[in-house]
Design a protein around this motif. Structure first.
Motif: not given
Length: 160
Positions: A1-4, A6-7, A30-31, A60, A141
């Motif tokens: 649920m975090d935009k950063n 990725i998988s 993560c980004q 990443n 968050k």
């Protein structure tokens, strides 16, 4: 649920038959959220020391997370650390969700983190401050996401 994020890949999952505790090990991709100015500054610093490497210039980062869910005692412990940059940085985080002693309908959230960065000279402090701020924001968050999930699952209003 975090935009950063990725998988996320589950590497291991098992249940201890004697205690009922569910263990999970996951790897998250993560980004890279390190600001471009810090990425360039560190690359420039490293070049000045006659090493041409781009330590922070990765798209990443990988995080490993282990969790232990105990339904009987109504608690969950999570431990995570960064797998990228291990030769330059140590970032560890521990979280516990448990039933409140004051009210069994409340959840207590305890979080501890440790950040240590080496090899970046005077930028160590700046990078540690950035990482600390980022992790603190991530904790807030995480609380909002957990409250939203609890509200969805239980339908109870959230305390303001």
């Amino acid at each position: 649920m975090d935009k950063n994020v990725i998988s996320v890949k589950i590497m291991e999952e098992k249940r201890d038959e004697s205690t009922g505790i569910i263990y999970r090990k996951r790897i998250a991709i993560c980004q890279n959220v390190v600001p471009e100015i810090l990425r360039k500054s560190l690359s420039t610093l490293v070049i000045l020391y006659w090493k041409k490497v781009s330590i922070l210039k990765v798209p990443n980062i990988q995080l490993e997370e282990e969790s232990w869910l105990n339904h009987q005692e109504r608690n969950m412990a999570i431990r995570s650390h960064c797998l990228t940059w291990t030769q330059y940085a140590s970032m560890k985080e521990e979280s516990v969700f448990r039933e409140s002693m004051e009210n069994p309908n409340w959840t207590e959230f305890i979080q501890r983190g440790r950040i240590s960065i080496t090899g970046a000279g005077f930028l160590n402090c700046i990078l540690e401050t950035f990482a600390s701020t980022f992790l603190r924001q991530g904790a807030q968050k995480g609380i909002r996401i957990m409250e939203m999930l609890l509200k969805e699952q239980c339908g109870a209003p959230l305390a303001e």
